[in-house]
Scaffold this motif. Structure first.
Motif, mmCIF file in Angstrom:
data_model
loop_
_atom_site.group_PDB
_atom_site.id
_atom_site.type_symbol
_atom_site.label_atom_id
_atom_site.label_comp_id
_atom_site.label_asym_id
_atom_site.label_seq_id
_atom_site.Cartn_x
_atom_site.Cartn_y
_atom_site.Cartn_z
ATOM 1 N N GLN A 49 61.930 6.612 -23.570
ATOM 2 C CA GLN A 49 61.519 6.276 -22.210
ATOM 3 C C GLN A 49 62.358 5.141 -21.632
ATOM 4 O O GLN A 49 62.843 5.213 -20.501
ATOM 5 C CB GLN A 49 60.042 5.879 -22.198
ATOM 6 N N THR A 55 59.649 9.034 -17.157
ATOM 7 C CA THR A 55 58.187 8.979 -17.144
ATOM 8 C C THR A 55 57.636 9.587 -18.427
ATOM 9 O O THR A 55 58.374 10.191 -19.221
ATOM 10 C CB THR A 55 57.632 9.746 -15.937
ATOM 11 N N ASN A 56 56.335 9.449 -18.621
ATOM 12 C CA ASN A 56 55.687 10.061 -19.785
ATOM 13 C C ASN A 56 55.826 11.575 -19.763
ATOM 14 O O ASN A 56 56.059 12.206 -20.800
ATOM 15 C CB ASN A 56 54.197 9.678 -19.811
ATOM 16 N N SER A 57 55.675 12.161 -18.576
ATOM 17 C CA SER A 57 55.779 13.616 -18.454
ATOM 18 C C SER A 57 57.185 14.105 -18.793
ATOM 19 O O SER A 57 57.358 15.086 -19.527
ATOM 20 C CB SER A 57 55.405 14.036 -17.026
ATOM 21 N N GLU A 58 58.201 13.428 -18.282
ATOM 22 C CA GLU A 58 59.588 13.835 -18.552
ATOM 23 C C GLU A 58 59.933 13.693 -20.029
ATOM 24 O O GLU A 58 60.599 14.561 -20.607
ATOM 25 C CB GLU A 58 60.540 12.994 -17.701
ATOM 26 N N TYR A 284 51.142 11.501 -28.436
ATOM 27 C CA TYR A 284 50.795 10.277 -27.705
ATOM 28 C C TYR A 284 50.061 9.219 -28.534
ATOM 29 O O TYR A 284 49.794 8.128 -28.017
ATOM 30 C CB TYR A 284 49.925 10.630 -26.488
ATOM 31 N N GLY A 411 51.134 14.209 -19.698
ATOM 32 C CA GLY A 411 51.968 13.050 -19.399
ATOM 33 C C GLY A 411 51.984 12.739 -17.914
ATOM 34 O O GLY A 411 52.010 11.567 -17.513
ATOM 35 N N LEU A 412 51.949 13.794 -17.101
ATOM 36 C CA LEU A 412 51.875 13.596 -15.658
ATOM 37 C C LEU A 412 50.563 12.916 -15.264
ATOM 38 O O LEU A 412 50.540 12.026 -14.401
ATOM 39 C CB LEU A 412 51.999 14.947 -14.956
ATOM 40 N N ASP A 415 50.935 9.298 -16.109
ATOM 41 C CA ASP A 415 51.780 8.610 -15.123
ATOM 42 C C ASP A 415 51.001 8.271 -13.854
ATOM 43 O O ASP A 415 51.202 7.215 -13.250
ATOM 44 C CB ASP A 415 52.977 9.499 -14.767
ATOM 45 N N SER A 418 48.030 5.759 -15.271
ATOM 46 C CA SER A 418 48.482 4.630 -16.118
ATOM 47 C C SER A 418 47.461 4.309 -17.210
ATOM 48 O O SER A 418 47.283 3.155 -17.602
ATOM 49 C CB SER A 418 48.747 3.378 -15.263
#
Length: 488
Positions: A49, A55-58, A284, A411-412, A415, A418
């Motif tokens: 990251q 981002t977490n999603s990416e 995660y 993940g999205l 994001d 948070s």
């Protein structure tokens, strides 16, 4: 006849003894290198990251692609094994896995990482793992169940060792050099493949390698093709080709079983839905622990705890499910394990202290052991064994879709909010709903089957006398009823 007897005796010497045990050791190592490897990706999550400002999603697309391809590449691996053999497929898989990880150490963006470590390494791991399991089936007959159970401990060993090694190398060398070293380690899949030397069996033996030219209906199909080519009617030739394509799809992707077998349909939908949440803690958990103040080394230890407990609990779960009391009821034991897995996630939500996270890993590992030991066992209960390979192909492809989209979507959500706790809320939702769906659906299906059996009126004596001449029809009918019951 004399040559056939010599070949049969040679095959008997190979099976269940001698070199077969070396193949088993190679299968244990293979499963640790392939199925156990994605467990360490969470260790690199935070570093990747920061490196790519993602981002977490990416970032979560990287492990998602790897795990999805590992599951979805089954039909392609089956074709490779049939054409070139198990040894070749395992060694090609090891080479692909190594090339993928070495290339990933030079990546300048996450999209490049998706291609190298995600797609290439995932496909290589799929080839090595599935071809290794196939080779194990050729070498073991009498002790096949024991061999598969022992080979599956390799996954648990990999879950234990990969995160610890990853954290150590990450602290000492950084993620790029660590991925480069991983490329060298995964080359050991080629060594394991070299151990799995091909064995030719007698024509009359049970484990003779299948020949593509000996498939049922193949000669008839070829004759139809030749007749269609020589005749002026090209439509016949085109229809025959379509039929051939349909037969290939039916062989590797059992759509007909999915439409006709309600048990397989319910189980496939349930497991596919479950996989949306099953993989989330593995991706995660380490970032969640680090965010809540846990030291990085101790956070990586959490995944290793899950793997270590799996080493002992998974074989015990397999032995327990093999008891006669669970015959025909393994789906309920499986649903219970999925339910426990979903409920355990609330421990993380209650507290993120290291002691509570250890307790969470213990409960999660017990539930995971049940899921891992029973997933294919239940599939064998609901599908006839002569169609198992094709049913498995569709099963793994469908679950790979949810394995692919589950972590990025979650993940999205992280994001946006948070808050990593939504990972465990989401995981619990999918796991609990899937367990209830499978248990209640199979219970309803079982009651429906019993009602059909009780509603049958016993035949009159006159009817019995009238049906006596047609013995073949009366004998075939009970067989169909037995198949229908076992498929539930």
């Amino acid at each position: 006849m004399a040559q056939g007897g010599v070949a049969a005796r040679g095959a008997a010497k190979v099976q269940d003894q001698g070199w077969a045990w070396m193949v088993l050791v190679a299968a244990v190592v293979l499963q640790g290198l392939t199925l156990g490897f994605p467990s360490c990706i969470g260790v690199f999550f935070t570093d990747l990251q920061h490196e790519f400002q993602a981002t977490n999603s990416e970032t979560s697309w990287f492990p998602s692609i790897m795990v999805a391809v590992l599951h979805a590449g089954g039909p392609l691996c089956s074709i490779l094994v049939k054409r070139f053999g198990c040894r070749f497929a395992v060694m090609v898989g090891g080479l692909l896995s190594s090339v993928g990880m070495v290339s990933s150490s030079f990546c300048k963006s996450l999209s490049q990482l998706y291609l190298t470590a995600g797609l290439i390494t995932g496909l290589g791991s799929c080839f090595s793992f599935q071809a290794g399991v196939t080779a194990l089936g050729y070498y073991f007959v009498r002790w096949r169940t024991l061999a598969n159970a022992m080979a599956s401990t390799g996954v648990s060993i990999g879950l234990t060792l990969w995160p610890l090694l990853s954290q150590y190398l990450l602290d000492e060398m950084g993620w790029r050099n660590t991925f480069l070293i991983f490329g060298g380690i995964l080359l050991n899949c080629c060594v394991c493949g070299a151990v799995m030397r091909p064995v030719k069996f007698a024509v009359g033996s049970l484990l003779q390698f299948p020949s593509p030219g000996e498939e049922p209906g193949r000669r008839a199909e070829e004759s139809q093709l030749s007749n269609g080519a020589s005749s002026p009617h090209l439509k016949l030739q085109e229809q025959t080709r379509k039929f051939a394509c349909f037969r290939v799809l039916q062989k590797y992707l059992a759509f007909d079983i999915f439409c006709q077998n309600k048990g397989y349909q319910i189980y496939t939908i349930g497991v596919t839905w479950m996989m949306m949440g099953f993989v989330l803690p593995h991706v995660y958990l380490v970032p969640y622990a680090i965010q809540n103040g846990v030291e990085e080394r101790r956070a990586a230890l959490l995944i290793s705890i899950i793997g270590f407990i799996n080493i002992f609990i998974r074989p015990l779960t397999g032995l327990l499910s093999g008891q006669t009391i669970f015959t025909g009821r393994r789906i309920y034991l499986y649903s219970l394990a999925v339910l426990l897995c979903g409920l355990s996630n609330f421990i993380c939500v209650i507290s993120a202290e290291f002691s509570m996270l250890i307790f969470y890993c213990v409960i999660l590992s017990i539930a995971m052991s049940g899921i891992g030991a029973l997933t294919f066992q239940v599939l064998m209960d609901v599908v006839e064994m002569d169609r198992f390979s094709s049913a498995l192909g569709l099963f793994t492809i469908l679950e790979s879709i949810t394995l692919l989209i589950g972590p990025p979507l979650t993940g999205l959500l992280v994001d946006i909010t948070s808050d990593f706790r939504y990972v465990f809320y989401t995981s619990s939702f999918f796991l609990i709903s899937a367990s209830l769906f499978m248990a209640l659906s199979f219970c309803a299906l079982e009651k429906k089957s019993k009602l059909k059996d009780t509603s049958k009126v016993p035949p009159d004596k006159s009817a019995i006398c009238n049906e006596m001449p047609n013995e073949s029809q009366s004998e075939s009918q009970p067989t169909l009823a037995v198949v229908h019951i076992t498929s539930i």
